[in-house]
Design a protein around this motif. Structure first.
Motif, mmCIF file in Angstrom:
data_model
loop_
_atom_site.group_PDB
_atom_site.id
_atom_site.type_symbol
_atom_site.label_atom_id
_atom_site.label_comp_id
_atom_site.label_asym_id
_atom_site.label_seq_id
_atom_site.Cartn_x
_atom_site.Cartn_y
_atom_site.Cartn_z
ATOM 1 N N ASN A 155 25.788 10.277 -13.015
ATOM 2 C CA ASN A 155 25.250 10.329 -11.646
ATOM 3 C C ASN A 155 24.117 9.325 -11.462
ATOM 4 O OD1 ASN A 155 26.925 12.453 -10.595
ATOM 5 N ND2 ASN A 155 25.759 13.882 -11.867
ATOM 6 N N MET A 156 24.304 8.155 -12.020
ATOM 7 C CA MET A 156 23.231 7.160 -12.023
ATOM 8 C C MET A 156 22.888 6.648 -10.617
ATOM 9 S SD MET A 156 22.796 4.132 -14.829
ATOM 10 C CE MET A 156 24.260 3.258 -14.290
ATOM 11 N N ASP A 159 18.489 9.031 -7.358
ATOM 12 C CA ASP A 159 17.177 8.395 -7.466
ATOM 13 C C ASP A 159 16.323 8.917 -8.614
ATOM 14 O OD1 ASP A 159 17.741 6.822 -5.255
ATOM 15 O OD2 ASP A 159 16.806 8.219 -3.831
ATOM 16 N N TYR A 160 16.525 10.152 -9.010
ATOM 17 C CA TYR A 160 15.636 10.788 -9.984
ATOM 18 C C TYR A 160 16.257 10.796 -11.389
ATOM 19 C CZ TYR A 160 12.901 12.533 -6.034
ATOM 20 O OH TYR A 160 12.122 12.623 -4.898
ATOM 21 N N PHE A 161 15.409 10.538 -12.378
ATOM 22 C CA PHE A 161 15.830 10.720 -13.772
ATOM 23 C C PHE A 161 15.007 11.839 -14.376
ATOM 24 C CE2 PHE A 161 15.391 9.669 -18.378
ATOM 25 C CZ PHE A 161 16.714 9.936 -18.720
ATOM 26 N N ASN A 162 15.705 12.869 -14.876
ATOM 27 C CA ASN A 162 15.055 14.021 -15.488
ATOM 28 C C ASN A 162 14.919 13.745 -16.979
ATOM 29 O OD1 ASN A 162 14.545 16.574 -16.726
ATOM 30 N ND2 ASN A 162 15.298 17.600 -14.882
ATOM 31 N N ILE A 163 13.695 13.475 -17.440
ATOM 32 C CA ILE A 163 13.500 13.097 -18.833
ATOM 33 C C ILE A 163 13.640 14.276 -19.791
ATOM 34 C CG2 ILE A 163 12.067 11.083 -18.349
ATOM 35 C CD1 ILE A 163 9.608 12.787 -18.861
ATOM 36 N N LEU A 164 13.601 15.494 -19.277
ATOM 37 C CA LEU A 164 13.816 16.666 -20.127
ATOM 38 C C LEU A 164 15.303 16.966 -20.272
ATOM 39 C CD1 LEU A 164 12.551 18.970 -21.753
ATOM 40 C CD2 LEU A 164 12.533 20.341 -19.658
ATOM 41 N N GLU A 165 16.027 16.923 -19.169
ATOM 42 C CA GLU A 165 17.463 17.209 -19.200
ATOM 43 C C GLU A 165 18.275 15.973 -19.588
ATOM 44 O OE1 GLU A 165 18.653 20.170 -18.893
ATOM 45 O OE2 GLU A 165 16.720 21.091 -18.367
ATOM 46 N N GLU A 170 19.852 14.107 -7.776
ATOM 47 C CA GLU A 170 19.691 13.727 -6.370
ATOM 48 C C GLU A 170 18.334 14.137 -5.826
ATOM 49 O OE1 GLU A 170 22.314 13.970 -2.227
ATOM 50 O OE2 GLU A 170 22.827 15.230 -3.957
ATOM 51 N N THR A 171 17.808 15.248 -6.339
ATOM 52 C CA THR A 171 16.526 15.762 -5.862
ATOM 53 C C THR A 171 15.607 16.063 -7.045
ATOM 54 O OG1 THR A 171 17.343 18.054 -5.883
ATOM 55 C CG2 THR A 171 17.560 16.800 -3.813
ATOM 56 N N VAL A 183 12.520 3.838 -12.946
ATOM 57 C CA VAL A 183 13.841 4.444 -13.082
ATOM 58 C C VAL A 183 14.931 3.455 -12.693
ATOM 59 C CG1 VAL A 183 15.387 6.255 -12.217
ATOM 60 C CG2 VAL A 183 13.000 6.800 -12.788
ATOM 61 N N GLU A 184 14.703 2.691 -11.646
ATOM 62 C CA GLU A 184 15.688 1.688 -11.228
ATOM 63 C C GLU A 184 15.844 0.603 -12.301
ATOM 64 O OE1 GLU A 184 17.697 2.069 -8.592
ATOM 65 O OE2 GLU A 184 16.648 4.013 -8.472
#
Length: 239
Positions: A155-156, A159-165, A170-171, A183-184
């Motif tokens: 799902n690249m 906009d958001y990258f979850n560094i834990l998961e 998307e949110t 992130v981009e």
């Protein structure tokens, strides 16, 4: 038991007046720590201190007792003499940083031939090429795959990258969700070959922020992670 194997040196620490304790990642028996007695003083030894510079690739013959104690190297020879890794100041600084990260992250007592091949090929590439400013970013991202926490990039577009998961969202769902330029920039390193990394144009500040993202990611996913001491050198060179 006598073991003949390829090995990549991660670190060499002086012990007492004349000895070295050397940590290696071996092709056949995983991570091993060896005691090299009297190597710093003996002129007759077959083992030379120059063999044990960080990330040197060796062929070794070792005595492995597998009793949780230090092992011994009986013979060693340089398998792939580097032309620039230990003489070019930028590359030698990268080598120190990568060696520290590898020792920090890899604790495998079992062989991992695919990981070993990745390290071999990566170090050879680094030795042979210029324009290596993005190499450590590329390397750490690929290393996360072999350790077991490569990010899910399905799902690249989000906009958001979850560094834990370790995924793109998307949110924002928690404090671990990052967005923005870093992130981009991170997205550019997915689905790219090492030969194309110099095509990714980053300012010094952007590269530093991206490295910090990766180090935070490693901190969350590597048990016992310690921030590399050589990071300040990398930041001086690339920031």
């Amino acid at each position: 038991m006598i073991v003949k194997t390829k090995a990549i040196v991660f670190s060499a620490i002086k012990y007492s007046e004349a000895d070295l304790i050397v940590c290696c990642f071996t092709q056949d028996v995983g991570i091993k720590t060896y005691l090299l007695r009297n190597i710093l003083k003996s002129k007759k030894s077959n083992l030379k201190t120059s063999y044990f510079q960080p990330l040197t690739q060796l062929d070794i013959v070792a005595t492995n007792k597998d009793k949780g104690t230090l092992e011994y190297i009986r013979e060693a020879k340089v398998l792939l003499p580097y032309s620039s890794l230990h003489t070019n100041i930028v590359k030698s600084s990268l080598v120190l940083f990568l060696a520290e990260m590898l020792k920090n992250c890899l604790r495998e007592e079992e062989p991992n031939p695919i990981l070993y091949m990745f390290l071999e090929e990566s170090l050879q590439w680094l030795d042979e090429h210029e324009g290596v400013g993005n190499f450590h970013i590329y390397f750490l991202l690929r290393l996360s795959h072999f350790i077991g926490f490569y990010p899910d990039a399905s799902n690249m577009k989000h906009d958001y990258f979850n560094i834990l998961e370790g995924n793109f969202q998307e949110t924002k769902t928690s404090e671990y969700c990052l967005e923005g330029e870093t992130v981009e920039n991170f997205k550019h390193f997915f689905n790219i070959s090492v030969d194309d990394i110099s095509s990714i144009k980053l300012s010094k500040t952007s590269r530093a922020n991206l490295l910090e993202l990766l180090l935070t990611y490693f901190k969350l996913h590597v048990q016992g992670y310690q921030r590399p001491k050589s990071l300040s050198i990398i930041n001086q060179l690339f920031v």
